[in-house]
Design an enzyme around this catalytic site. Structure first.
Site, short mmCIF file in Angstrom:
data_model
loop_
_atom_site.label_atom_id
_atom_site.label_comp_id
_atom_site.label_asym_id
_atom_site.label_seq_id
_atom_site.Cartn_x
_atom_site.Cartn_y
_atom_site.Cartn_z
N ASP A 1 -18.81 34.05 -12.94
CA ASP A 1 -18.24 34.00 -11.59
C ASP A 1 -16.81 33.49 -11.63
OD1 ASP A 1 -20.51 34.85 -10.32
OD2 ASP A 1 -21.23 32.82 -9.85
N ARG B 1 -26.96 42.89 -18.43
CA ARG B 1 -27.15 42.77 -16.98
C ARG B 1 -27.04 44.14 -16.34
NH1 ARG B 1 -24.54 38.41 -12.91
NH2 ARG B 1 -25.29 39.35 -10.99
N ARG C 1 -31.19 36.89 -14.82
CA ARG C 1 -30.11 37.68 -15.45
C ARG C 1 -29.65 37.02 -16.75
NH1 ARG C 1 -27.05 35.58 -10.28
NH2 ARG C 1 -29.20 35.35 -9.71
N VAL D 1 -36.75 38.42 20.43
CA VAL D 1 -37.31 37.19 19.86
C VAL D 1 -37.89 36.38 21.02
CG1 VAL D 1 -36.76 35.04 18.66
CG2 VAL D 1 -35.71 37.20 17.94
N HIS E 1 -29.26 31.06 20.80
CA HIS E 1 -30.64 30.67 20.53
C HIS E 1 -31.17 31.56 19.41
CE1 HIS E 1 -31.51 34.28 22.81
NE2 HIS E 1 -30.88 33.79 23.86
N ASP F 1 -24.12 35.60 -16.09
CA ASP F 1 -23.46 35.57 -14.79
C ASP F 1 -22.09 34.94 -15.02
OD1 ASP F 1 -23.43 35.93 -12.12
OD2 ASP F 1 -24.80 34.30 -11.62
N ASP G 1 -32.12 43.17 26.24
CA ASP G 1 -31.33 43.80 27.29
C ASP G 1 -31.31 45.30 27.03
OD1 ASP G 1 -30.25 41.31 28.67
OD2 ASP G 1 -29.82 40.94 26.57
P1 AMP Z 1 -25.95 37.39 25.58
O1 AMP Z 1 -25.31 36.21 24.92
O2 AMP Z 1 -27.02 37.04 26.56
O3 AMP Z 1 -24.95 38.39 26.09
O4 AMP Z 1 -26.70 38.14 24.40
C1 AMP Z 1 -26.02 38.57 23.27
C2 AMP Z 1 -26.88 39.51 22.48
O5 AMP Z 1 -28.07 38.84 22.09
C3 AMP Z 1 -27.32 40.72 23.32
O6 AMP Z 1 -27.27 41.87 22.51
C4 AMP Z 1 -28.70 40.35 23.71
O7 AMP Z 1 -29.52 41.47 23.98
C5 AMP Z 1 -29.18 39.61 22.49
N1 AMP Z 1 -30.32 38.76 22.84
C6 AMP Z 1 -30.41 37.88 23.85
N2 AMP Z 1 -31.65 37.34 23.90
C7 AMP Z 1 -32.35 37.90 22.91
C8 AMP Z 1 -33.70 37.77 22.43
N3 AMP Z 1 -34.57 36.94 23.01
N4 AMP Z 1 -34.07 38.51 21.37
C9 AMP Z 1 -33.20 39.35 20.77
N5 AMP Z 1 -31.94 39.52 21.16
C10 AMP Z 1 -31.50 38.81 22.21
#
Ligand code: AMP
Length: 438
Positions: free
Chosen positions: A101, A86, A96, A323, A181, A99, A297
């Protein structure tokens, strides 16, 4: 030294699989201080998770008794893996020959870069639990690692991060306000790829809300958030109350400067002071080597970068791409408060930014003409009340003078007031698209 009971997981999917497993057990039994008590039969299993095409594994478990310490035993196991051919380091989930573990070592709990005990996922692996059952082991009686640690107490959170750092781990921090999200999830997943341990924080920070802002109404969805953290590979979630985060008498805040001026800073006077203060407090508690922030942001990233440099926190700030929903709207915890009509109208922000970028990529480079283009598109949507649109220098977001530009970032904010409460949305776009930007 007292002998300790150890459960070992065995696997091979390259070369003479049975030969590798039995050879390792014979070699182990010959190591002074190691006794092999019981071995399960071997069973075939397919690779769990993603990896290159490869043959099935042959797996089993063995019960040992040993007077070797956990690190010494790990050293023996790694030497046997190397003897079987390995190669380390190797890409994740590559085939591999052997392994070995450490699943459990008595009741010991340990969490270093090299060794996590009990093994974090043994109980989720049928190729481990099956052979254990075959040997009549009561699985509930074996030590398991608790899932994600959820910690409210700042000192307990700091202690957890200190343990990781002392164990040689690279610690990544993902600060959030919850109502998680896919945008937040992507930050956590990037952190999990780049760090040994990821700490996410869920804290609606009162210091960054103005008196007439939505602190009380900010969405709070802790149980769902913890699921998101788990699925994204986070190891600990810090969920303090405001009283835990800011003890009685707390009165020191981080004064911020140039990066906090204009745009959000002009509309929300103390906002970035509150952001810089909570981020500094989190850095002091967790002492991460890397911290992940969303470019969504962008002004916050600029402020945090500056604060980190000015105060000398030894942490790398990692900006992560925005995103978006399928229709282009940037994901935001506040999107849930948009009325259906405002939700449909809100795509005007990204449409306006993309339209100006298209003009730039076709050769238009006058700052004010590009800004005018954004305003013209926003004006087609009466539900949007524009707060500002600006074209700033990439990185520090310094103002750009009027006239031709050779790049920069467009930043926009607008209010949508057709729902139960007005919702402010932010978005931004680089004039020069990155590789992962649509
Ligand atoms: P918040 O909970 O709004 O303070 O966001 C927490 C982190 O997630 C911050 O760094 C935000 O910039 C990031 N964030 C919020 N929305 C998005 C998005 N749509 N894509 C990427 N990062 C995000």
């Amino acid at each position: 030294m007292v002998a300790v009971q150890v459960w070992l997981g065995l696997g091979s999917n390259l070369g003479d699989r049975r030969g590798h497993l039995t050879g390792a057990l014979t070699a182990l039994a010959a190591v002074p201080g190691v006794q092999v008590l019981r071995v399960s039969s071997f069973h075939e299993s397919e690779l769990l998770g993603e990896g290159p095409p490869q043959g099935p594994f042959l797996n089993g478990v063995a019960e040992l008794r040993t007077t070797l310490g956990p690190q010494a035993l790990l050293g023996v196991l790694q030497a046997l893996e190397a003897q079987a051919g390995r190669v380390r380091p190797a890409p994740r989930n590559h085939p591999r020959p052997l392994d070995l573990d450490l699943l459990t070592y008595g009741d010991l709990r340990c969490d270093t870069r090299e060794l996590v005990l009990p093994h974090p996922r043994w109980h989720e692996r049928p190729f481990v639990t099956g052979p254990l059952r075959e040997l009549g082991v009561a699985l509930e009686a074996l030590p398991q690692r608790p899932g994600v640690a959820v910690v409210g107490d700042p000192q307990a959170f700091a202690a957890q991060c200190t343990e990781w750092l002392a164990g040689g781990c690279v610690v990544g921090l993902v600060p959030t306000m919850g109502a998680l999200h896919d945008g937040h999830r992507s930050l956590m997943e990037i952190a999990a790829r780049e760090c040994d341990r990821v700490a996410a924080t869920i804290f609606v920070n009162p210091l960054q809300f103005g008196p007439n802002e939505d602190f009380a109404a900010y969405p709070r969805t802790l149980e769902r958030d913890l699921e998101v953290c788990r699925a994204a590979g986070v190891h600990a979630v810090f969920t303090p109350t405001p009283e835990q985060m800011y003890e009685p008498g707390f009165c020191s805040q981080v004064q911020v400067g140039a990066e906090a001026q204009g745009m959000e800073g002009a509309l929300r006077p103390d906002h970035f002071r509150g952001v810089a203060t909570v981020v500094a407090r989190l850095f002091a508690l967790a002492r991460p080597q890397r911290a992940y922030f969303g470019e969504k942001d962008a002004q916050q990233v600029a402020v945090v970068r500056r604060m980190t440099r000015d105060l000398g926190f030894p942490v790398q700030i990692v900006p992560c791409p925005i995103v978006r929903e399928a229709d282009g709207l940037a994901r935001s915890s506040r999107n849930v408060y948009l009325s259906a009509e405002d939700r449909a109208a809100a795509t005007v922000l990204v449409r306006a930014l993309r339209s100006a970028r298209q003009q730039f990529l076709r050769g238009a480079c006058d700052r004010d003409a590009l800004l005018q283009r954004v305003r013209a598109v926003v004006a087609t949507e009466p539900r949007a009340q524009l707060d500002y649109v600006e074209l700033r220098r990439e990185g520090d977001l310094a103002e750009l003078p009027p006239g031709p530009v050779d790049g920069g970032r467009l930043l926009i904010a607008a209010k949508f007031a057709g729902g139960l409460r007005p919702v402010r949305l932010l978005d931004n776009l680089s004039l020069r698209p990155g590789p992962d930007e649509a």
